[in-house]
Design an enzyme around this catalytic site. Structure first.
Site: not given
Ligand code: SAH
Length: 402
Positions: A137, A202-203, A234, A256, A377
Protein backbone atom coordinates in the site's frame (compact mmCIF):
# COMPACT_ATOMS: atom_id res chain seq x y z
CA UNK A 1 9.64 38.06 7.78
CA UNK A 2 9.87 35.80 4.72
CA UNK A 3 6.81 33.73 3.96
CA UNK A 4 6.18 30.78 1.68
CA UNK A 5 3.02 29.41 0.15
CA UNK A 6 1.91 25.91 0.97
CA UNK A 7 1.30 23.85 -2.14
CA UNK A 8 -2.32 23.33 -1.40
CA UNK A 9 -5.17 24.16 -3.71
CA UNK A 10 -7.64 24.10 -0.85
CA UNK A 11 -5.60 26.33 1.35
CA UNK A 12 -4.56 28.92 -1.16
CA UNK A 13 -3.37 32.06 0.42
CA UNK A 14 -2.42 30.43 3.69
CA UNK A 15 1.04 31.69 4.53
CA UNK A 16 3.55 30.03 6.76
CA UNK A 17 6.71 31.50 8.23
CA UNK A 18 9.92 30.04 6.84
CA UNK A 19 12.12 28.55 9.54
CA UNK A 20 15.89 28.94 9.93
CA UNK A 21 16.19 25.24 9.20
CA UNK A 22 14.36 25.73 5.88
CA UNK A 23 16.66 28.64 5.00
CA UNK A 24 19.72 26.48 5.69
CA UNK A 25 18.29 23.72 3.54
CA UNK A 26 17.66 26.14 0.67
CA UNK A 27 21.22 27.42 0.79
CA UNK A 28 22.64 23.93 0.90
CA UNK A 29 20.57 22.60 -1.98
CA UNK A 30 21.22 25.61 -4.23
CA UNK A 31 24.97 25.04 -4.01
CA UNK A 32 24.67 21.30 -4.74
CA UNK A 33 24.90 20.09 -8.36
CA UNK A 34 21.56 18.75 -9.50
CA UNK A 35 21.78 15.10 -10.41
CA UNK A 36 19.06 13.19 -12.23
CA UNK A 37 17.32 10.69 -9.94
CA UNK A 38 16.95 7.55 -12.06
CA UNK A 39 13.90 6.58 -9.97
CA UNK A 40 12.03 9.59 -11.40
CA UNK A 41 12.10 8.24 -14.96
CA UNK A 42 9.82 5.73 -16.64
CA UNK A 43 11.14 3.78 -19.61
CA UNK A 44 10.27 6.39 -22.26
CA UNK A 45 11.85 9.21 -20.25
CA UNK A 46 14.92 7.13 -19.46
CA UNK A 47 15.38 6.30 -23.15
CA UNK A 48 15.23 9.98 -24.07
CA UNK A 49 17.68 10.76 -21.29
CA UNK A 50 20.28 8.13 -22.22
CA UNK A 51 20.04 9.02 -25.89
CA UNK A 52 20.69 12.67 -25.04
CA UNK A 53 23.93 11.41 -23.53
CA UNK A 54 24.88 9.82 -26.85
CA UNK A 55 24.00 6.26 -25.77
CA UNK A 56 21.84 3.69 -27.54
CA UNK A 57 18.19 3.37 -26.57
CA UNK A 58 18.59 -0.16 -25.10
CA UNK A 59 20.93 1.18 -22.41
CA UNK A 60 17.78 2.50 -20.72
CA UNK A 61 16.34 -0.99 -20.23
CA UNK A 62 19.69 -2.26 -18.97
CA UNK A 63 19.77 0.56 -16.47
CA UNK A 64 16.19 -0.11 -15.40
CA UNK A 65 16.97 -3.76 -14.76
CA UNK A 66 20.02 -2.90 -12.68
CA UNK A 67 18.19 -0.38 -10.57
CA UNK A 68 14.73 -1.85 -10.13
CA UNK A 69 15.23 -5.60 -10.50
CA UNK A 70 18.70 -6.07 -9.08
CA UNK A 71 18.55 -3.15 -6.67
CA UNK A 72 21.96 -1.82 -7.71
CA UNK A 73 22.56 1.82 -6.86
CA UNK A 74 26.28 1.99 -7.63
CA UNK A 75 26.69 2.75 -11.34
CA UNK A 76 30.26 1.39 -11.34
CA UNK A 77 28.91 -2.09 -10.57
CA UNK A 78 26.75 -2.15 -13.72
CA UNK A 79 29.21 -4.26 -15.65
CA UNK A 80 27.38 -4.53 -18.96
CA UNK A 81 27.61 -0.74 -19.44
CA UNK A 82 30.76 0.82 -20.89
CA UNK A 83 33.26 2.30 -18.47
CA UNK A 84 32.70 5.68 -20.10
CA UNK A 85 28.93 5.53 -19.63
CA UNK A 86 29.31 4.39 -16.02
CA UNK A 87 31.55 7.39 -15.32
CA UNK A 88 29.07 9.69 -17.03
CA UNK A 89 26.26 8.24 -14.94
CA UNK A 90 28.23 8.72 -11.78
CA UNK A 91 28.70 12.39 -12.55
CA UNK A 92 25.19 13.21 -13.68
CA UNK A 93 22.81 10.78 -12.00
CA UNK A 94 21.91 9.16 -8.74
CA UNK A 95 19.56 6.46 -7.45
CA UNK A 96 18.03 8.45 -4.63
CA UNK A 97 15.93 6.40 -2.23
CA UNK A 98 13.99 7.46 0.85
CA UNK A 99 15.45 6.87 4.30
CA UNK A 100 13.85 4.19 6.47
CA UNK A 101 12.97 5.99 9.71
CA UNK A 102 11.22 3.00 11.26
CA UNK A 103 10.26 -0.55 10.33
CA UNK A 104 7.40 -2.05 12.32
CA UNK A 105 5.98 -5.53 12.16
CA UNK A 106 2.51 -6.47 13.37
CA UNK A 107 1.67 -9.83 14.88
CA UNK A 108 -0.25 -10.75 11.70
CA UNK A 109 2.85 -10.18 9.53
CA UNK A 110 1.84 -6.73 8.26
CA UNK A 111 4.83 -4.41 7.93
CA UNK A 112 4.75 -0.65 8.16
CA UNK A 113 7.63 1.57 7.19
CA UNK A 114 7.94 5.19 8.13
CA UNK A 115 10.03 6.75 5.38
CA UNK A 116 11.79 10.07 5.51
CA UNK A 117 11.99 12.36 2.50
CA UNK A 118 14.85 14.69 1.72
CA UNK A 119 13.01 17.64 3.23
CA UNK A 120 12.41 15.87 6.55
CA UNK A 121 8.78 14.97 5.87
CA UNK A 122 7.67 11.45 6.75
CA UNK A 123 5.34 9.15 4.86
CA UNK A 124 4.14 5.61 5.45
CA UNK A 125 4.10 2.45 3.33
CA UNK A 126 2.42 -0.79 4.38
CA UNK A 127 2.95 -4.38 3.22
CA UNK A 128 0.14 -6.88 3.77
CA UNK A 129 0.98 -10.59 3.32
CA UNK A 130 -1.89 -12.95 2.51
CA UNK A 131 -2.14 -16.61 1.56
CA UNK A 132 -2.23 -15.93 -2.16
CA UNK A 133 -0.73 -12.46 -2.55
CA UNK A 134 1.42 -9.75 -1.03
CA UNK A 135 0.00 -6.25 -1.30
CA UNK A 136 2.01 -3.08 -0.96
CA UNK A 137 0.00 0.00 0.00
CA UNK A 138 1.82 3.04 -1.37
CA UNK A 139 1.52 6.75 -0.51
CA UNK A 140 1.23 9.44 -3.17
CA UNK A 141 1.36 12.69 -1.16
CA UNK A 142 2.67 14.05 2.12
CA UNK A 143 -0.60 14.45 4.01
CA UNK A 144 -3.81 14.95 2.06
CA UNK A 145 -5.86 17.96 1.04
CA UNK A 146 -9.20 16.18 0.87
CA UNK A 147 -10.00 16.29 4.56
CA UNK A 148 -12.31 13.25 4.66
CA UNK A 149 -13.83 13.38 8.11
CA UNK A 150 -13.02 9.74 9.08
CA UNK A 151 -9.41 9.62 7.88
CA UNK A 152 -6.34 10.22 10.03
CA UNK A 153 -4.20 11.35 7.09
CA UNK A 154 -6.63 14.19 6.36
CA UNK A 155 -6.21 15.53 9.87
CA UNK A 156 -2.62 16.53 9.30
CA UNK A 157 -3.40 18.67 6.28
CA UNK A 158 -1.50 18.68 3.02
CA UNK A 159 2.15 19.42 2.55
CA UNK A 160 3.21 18.39 -0.95
CA UNK A 161 3.05 15.87 -3.76
CA UNK A 162 5.57 13.06 -3.81
CA UNK A 163 7.84 12.93 -6.84
CA UNK A 164 7.62 9.85 -9.06
CA UNK A 165 10.95 8.77 -7.57
CA UNK A 166 9.61 9.09 -4.03
CA UNK A 167 6.61 6.96 -4.98
CA UNK A 168 8.63 4.23 -6.70
CA UNK A 169 11.26 4.28 -3.97
CA UNK A 170 8.59 2.85 -1.65
CA UNK A 171 8.37 -0.19 -3.94
CA UNK A 172 12.17 -0.37 -4.37
CA UNK A 173 12.75 -0.34 -0.61
CA UNK A 174 9.90 -2.70 0.29
CA UNK A 175 11.13 -5.27 -2.23
CA UNK A 176 14.61 -5.23 -0.71
CA UNK A 177 13.51 -5.11 2.91
CA UNK A 178 11.10 -7.99 2.39
CA UNK A 179 13.75 -10.11 0.68
CA UNK A 180 16.07 -9.59 3.63
CA UNK A 181 13.63 -10.54 6.34
CA UNK A 182 11.23 -13.41 5.80
CA UNK A 183 10.71 -14.95 9.21
CA UNK A 184 10.14 -18.70 9.40
CA UNK A 185 6.75 -18.43 11.04
CA UNK A 186 5.45 -16.36 8.13
CA UNK A 187 6.59 -18.66 5.34
CA UNK A 188 2.96 -19.68 4.72
CA UNK A 189 2.07 -16.24 3.39
CA UNK A 190 3.25 -14.60 0.21
CA UNK A 191 6.16 -12.41 1.19
CA UNK A 192 6.86 -10.62 -2.03
CA UNK A 193 5.04 -7.80 -3.74
CA UNK A 194 2.45 -9.23 -6.11
CA UNK A 195 0.02 -6.29 -5.94
CA UNK A 196 0.31 -2.55 -5.43
CA UNK A 197 -2.54 -0.37 -4.25
CA UNK A 198 -2.23 3.41 -4.28
CA UNK A 199 -4.21 3.54 -1.03
CA UNK A 200 -1.64 5.01 1.33
CA UNK A 201 -1.43 8.65 2.27
CA UNK A 202 -2.78 11.21 -0.18
CA UNK A 203 -5.08 11.42 -3.18
CA UNK A 204 -3.23 9.83 -6.11
CA UNK A 205 -5.26 11.59 -8.78
CA UNK A 206 -4.29 15.00 -7.39
CA UNK A 207 -0.68 14.03 -8.10
CA UNK A 208 -1.54 12.75 -11.52
CA UNK A 209 1.66 12.91 -13.58
CA UNK A 210 3.94 11.51 -10.89
CA UNK A 211 1.52 8.72 -10.05
CA UNK A 212 1.21 7.76 -13.73
CA UNK A 213 5.00 7.69 -14.12
CA UNK A 214 5.38 5.54 -11.01
CA UNK A 215 2.60 3.17 -12.10
CA UNK A 216 4.26 2.78 -15.50
CA UNK A 217 7.48 1.76 -13.75
CA UNK A 218 5.56 -0.71 -11.54
CA UNK A 219 4.09 -2.33 -14.65
CA UNK A 220 7.24 -2.24 -16.76
CA UNK A 221 8.70 -5.67 -17.52
CA UNK A 222 12.19 -4.25 -17.11
CA UNK A 223 11.31 -2.95 -13.64
CA UNK A 224 8.69 -4.59 -11.39
CA UNK A 225 6.63 -6.27 -14.12
CA UNK A 226 3.30 -6.15 -12.28
CA UNK A 227 0.34 -6.87 -14.53
CA UNK A 228 -2.27 -4.14 -14.98
CA UNK A 229 -4.71 -6.31 -13.02
CA UNK A 230 -2.47 -6.05 -9.98
CA UNK A 231 -2.03 -2.30 -9.74
CA UNK A 232 -4.90 -0.25 -8.33
CA UNK A 233 -5.25 3.49 -8.06
CA UNK A 234 -7.77 4.56 -5.44
CA UNK A 235 -9.54 7.90 -5.67
CA UNK A 236 -12.07 9.82 -3.65
CA UNK A 237 -13.51 10.86 -7.02
CA UNK A 238 -11.48 13.48 -8.88
CA UNK A 239 -13.71 13.26 -11.94
CA UNK A 240 -11.59 15.01 -14.64
CA UNK A 241 -8.52 13.01 -13.59
CA UNK A 242 -10.49 9.75 -13.79
CA UNK A 243 -11.24 10.60 -17.42
CA UNK A 244 -7.60 11.41 -18.13
CA UNK A 245 -6.44 8.22 -16.47
CA UNK A 246 -8.85 6.10 -18.50
CA UNK A 247 -7.42 7.66 -21.68
CA UNK A 248 -3.80 6.79 -20.98
CA UNK A 249 -3.55 3.73 -18.73
CA UNK A 250 -5.28 0.39 -18.60
CA UNK A 251 -5.37 -0.58 -14.92
CA UNK A 252 -7.61 -1.09 -11.93
CA UNK A 253 -9.53 1.71 -10.30
CA UNK A 254 -10.98 1.90 -6.81
CA UNK A 255 -13.41 4.64 -5.83
CA UNK A 256 -13.93 5.64 -2.21
CA UNK A 257 -17.68 6.09 -2.06
CA UNK A 258 -18.80 5.86 1.59
CA UNK A 259 -22.22 7.42 1.06
CA UNK A 260 -25.11 7.14 -1.34
CA UNK A 261 -26.54 10.62 -1.07
CA UNK A 262 -24.87 13.96 -1.63
CA UNK A 263 -25.72 15.45 1.75
CA UNK A 264 -23.92 12.72 3.68
CA UNK A 265 -21.10 12.38 1.16
CA UNK A 266 -20.48 16.15 1.31
CA UNK A 267 -19.88 15.70 5.01
CA UNK A 268 -17.71 12.57 4.82
CA UNK A 269 -15.81 13.33 1.61
CA UNK A 270 -15.88 17.11 1.09
CA UNK A 271 -14.58 16.63 -2.48
CA UNK A 272 -18.16 15.57 -3.23
CA UNK A 273 -19.19 19.23 -3.18
CA UNK A 274 -17.05 19.70 -6.27
CA UNK A 275 -17.86 16.39 -7.98
CA UNK A 276 -21.24 15.17 -6.70
CA UNK A 277 -22.42 11.57 -6.93
CA UNK A 278 -24.19 11.91 -10.26
CA UNK A 279 -21.00 13.16 -11.92
CA UNK A 280 -18.86 10.60 -10.12
CA UNK A 281 -21.00 7.65 -11.17
CA UNK A 282 -21.15 8.94 -14.76
CA UNK A 283 -17.34 9.14 -14.72
CA UNK A 284 -17.18 5.52 -13.51
CA UNK A 285 -19.32 4.42 -16.46
CA UNK A 286 -17.04 6.33 -18.85
CA UNK A 287 -13.97 4.79 -17.20
CA UNK A 288 -15.20 1.23 -17.74
CA UNK A 289 -16.28 1.99 -21.29
CA UNK A 290 -12.87 3.40 -22.21
CA UNK A 291 -10.77 0.65 -20.62
CA UNK A 292 -9.71 -2.21 -22.86
CA UNK A 293 -9.59 -4.65 -19.96
CA UNK A 294 -12.99 -3.59 -18.58
CA UNK A 295 -12.05 -4.62 -15.05
CA UNK A 296 -14.69 -4.14 -12.43
CA UNK A 297 -14.36 -0.94 -10.43
CA UNK A 298 -13.85 -1.52 -6.72
CA UNK A 299 -16.05 0.69 -4.58
CA UNK A 300 -14.69 1.24 -1.11
CA UNK A 301 -17.26 1.90 1.58
CA UNK A 302 -16.17 2.63 5.15
CA UNK A 303 -18.85 1.50 7.58
CA UNK A 304 -19.43 4.12 10.27
CA UNK A 305 -21.73 3.06 13.09
CA UNK A 306 -25.16 4.65 12.87
CA UNK A 307 -24.14 6.89 9.98
CA UNK A 308 -24.00 4.88 6.75
CA UNK A 309 -24.35 1.24 7.87
CA UNK A 310 -28.11 0.66 7.87
CA UNK A 311 -30.06 -1.68 5.52
CA UNK A 312 -31.50 1.28 3.64
CA UNK A 313 -27.97 2.46 2.85
CA UNK A 314 -27.14 -0.98 1.45
CA UNK A 315 -30.24 -0.85 -0.75
CA UNK A 316 -29.38 2.65 -1.96
CA UNK A 317 -25.88 1.44 -2.78
CA UNK A 318 -27.26 -1.34 -4.97
CA UNK A 319 -29.48 1.15 -6.74
CA UNK A 320 -26.70 3.70 -7.27
CA UNK A 321 -24.29 1.19 -8.81
CA UNK A 322 -26.83 -0.55 -11.04
CA UNK A 323 -25.43 -1.30 -14.49
CA UNK A 324 -21.77 -0.88 -13.50
CA UNK A 325 -19.36 -3.82 -13.26
CA UNK A 326 -18.40 -3.46 -9.61
CA UNK A 327 -16.89 -5.09 -6.60
CA UNK A 328 -17.75 -3.66 -3.21
CA UNK A 329 -15.14 -3.47 -0.53
CA UNK A 330 -16.69 -2.85 2.86
CA UNK A 331 -14.16 -1.41 5.28
CA UNK A 332 -15.00 -1.53 8.99
CA UNK A 333 -14.01 1.91 10.31
CA UNK A 334 -10.55 1.88 11.84
CA UNK A 335 -10.67 4.18 14.82
CA UNK A 336 -8.04 6.74 15.71
CA UNK A 337 -7.86 9.21 18.54
CA UNK A 338 -10.33 12.04 18.31
CA UNK A 339 -12.09 10.73 15.19
CA UNK A 340 -15.55 10.92 16.73
CA UNK A 341 -16.72 7.84 14.81
CA UNK A 342 -17.39 4.29 15.92
CA UNK A 343 -16.87 0.96 14.18
CA UNK A 344 -20.09 -0.84 13.21
CA UNK A 345 -20.93 -4.01 15.12
CA UNK A 346 -20.02 -7.28 13.33
CA UNK A 347 -23.72 -8.20 13.11
CA UNK A 348 -24.47 -4.88 11.39
CA UNK A 349 -21.60 -5.37 8.94
CA UNK A 350 -22.82 -8.91 8.21
CA UNK A 351 -26.37 -7.72 7.54
CA UNK A 352 -25.10 -4.94 5.26
CA UNK A 353 -22.92 -7.28 3.20
CA UNK A 354 -25.67 -9.90 2.95
CA UNK A 355 -28.09 -7.41 1.44
CA UNK A 356 -25.55 -6.49 -1.23
CA UNK A 357 -24.52 -10.08 -1.90
CA UNK A 358 -28.15 -11.06 -2.32
CA UNK A 359 -28.44 -8.47 -5.09
CA UNK A 360 -25.73 -10.40 -6.95
CA UNK A 361 -22.91 -7.94 -6.28
CA UNK A 362 -19.58 -9.33 -5.10
CA UNK A 363 -18.84 -7.91 -1.69
CA UNK A 364 -15.76 -8.32 0.41
CA UNK A 365 -15.48 -7.17 4.00
CA UNK A 366 -11.92 -5.95 4.29
CA UNK A 367 -10.02 -7.55 7.14
CA UNK A 368 -8.33 -5.11 9.42
CA UNK A 369 -4.63 -5.82 9.20
CA UNK A 370 -1.73 -4.51 11.20
CA UNK A 371 -3.96 -3.30 14.01
CA UNK A 372 -1.22 -3.30 16.64
CA UNK A 373 1.00 -0.98 14.59
CA UNK A 374 -1.69 1.43 13.32
CA UNK A 375 -1.19 0.23 9.77
CA UNK A 376 -4.84 -0.10 8.80
CA UNK A 377 -6.69 1.99 6.20
CA UNK A 378 -7.06 5.56 7.26
CA UNK A 379 -4.61 5.29 10.12
CA UNK A 380 -1.51 6.35 8.24
CA UNK A 381 -0.38 9.57 9.77
CA UNK A 382 3.30 10.00 8.96
CA UNK A 383 4.37 13.41 10.04
CA UNK A 384 4.70 16.55 8.05
CA UNK A 385 7.35 19.02 8.78
CA UNK A 386 5.56 22.30 8.25
CA UNK A 387 2.48 21.62 10.24
CA UNK A 388 -0.31 23.62 8.70
CA UNK A 389 -2.81 25.66 10.61
CA UNK A 390 -5.39 23.06 9.72
CA UNK A 391 -3.48 20.26 11.46
CA UNK A 392 -3.11 22.40 14.57
CA UNK A 393 -6.82 23.05 14.50
CA UNK A 394 -7.38 19.27 14.51
CA UNK A 395 -5.24 18.62 17.52
CA UNK A 396 -8.58 18.96 19.30
CA UNK A 397 -11.22 16.38 18.35
CA UNK A 398 -13.52 17.97 15.82
CA UNK A 399 -16.52 15.70 15.96
CA UNK A 400 -18.55 14.79 18.98
CA UNK A 401 -19.56 11.16 19.35
CA UNK A 402 -22.65 10.44 17.36
N1 SAH B 1 -7.43 9.36 -1.40
C1 SAH B 1 -7.60 8.04 -1.93
C2 SAH B 1 -6.58 7.11 -1.40
C3 SAH B 1 -6.72 6.80 0.07
S1 SAH B 1 -7.09 5.14 0.12
C4 SAH B 1 -9.01 7.58 -1.69
O1 SAH B 1 -9.75 8.29 -1.02
O2 SAH B 1 -9.41 6.54 -2.23
C5 SAH B 1 -7.49 4.78 1.66
C6 SAH B 1 -8.85 4.11 1.80
O3 SAH B 1 -9.07 3.98 3.20
C7 SAH B 1 -9.97 4.98 1.28
O4 SAH B 1 -11.03 4.21 0.77
C8 SAH B 1 -10.40 5.69 2.51
O5 SAH B 1 -11.68 6.20 2.41
C9 SAH B 1 -10.27 4.59 3.54
N2 SAH B 1 -10.19 5.11 4.91
C10 SAH B 1 -9.75 6.31 5.32
N3 SAH B 1 -9.84 6.42 6.64
C11 SAH B 1 -10.33 5.26 7.12
C12 SAH B 1 -10.60 4.75 8.41
N4 SAH B 1 -10.37 5.47 9.49
N5 SAH B 1 -11.09 3.49 8.51
C13 SAH B 1 -11.27 2.74 7.42
N6 SAH B 1 -11.01 3.17 6.16
C14 SAH B 1 -10.55 4.41 6.01
Amino acid sequence: MTVVHQHNARQQGELLPISDQDKDDCLRSSSAVHKQNILDLDRAALETWVMAMGEKRFRATQLMKWVHQLGEIDFQQMNNLSKNFRNQLEQTAVVQNLQVASDQRATDGTRKWLLQLDDGNLIETVFIPEDDRGTLCVSSQVGCALDCSFCATGRQGFNRNLTAGEIISQVWLAKRLLDETIPDEEKGSVYKITNVVMMGMGEPLLNFDNVVTAVRIMMDDFAYGLSKRRVTVSTAGVVPAMDRLADILDMRLAVSLHATDDALRNELVPLNKKYPLKELIAACHRFVDKQKSRYRITFEYVLLAGINDQPEHARELIHLLRGLPVLINLIPFNPFEGSGYKTSLPSVIKRFSEIINQAGITTVVRKTRGKDIDAACGQLAGKIRDRSRRSRRFEQPRFGMR
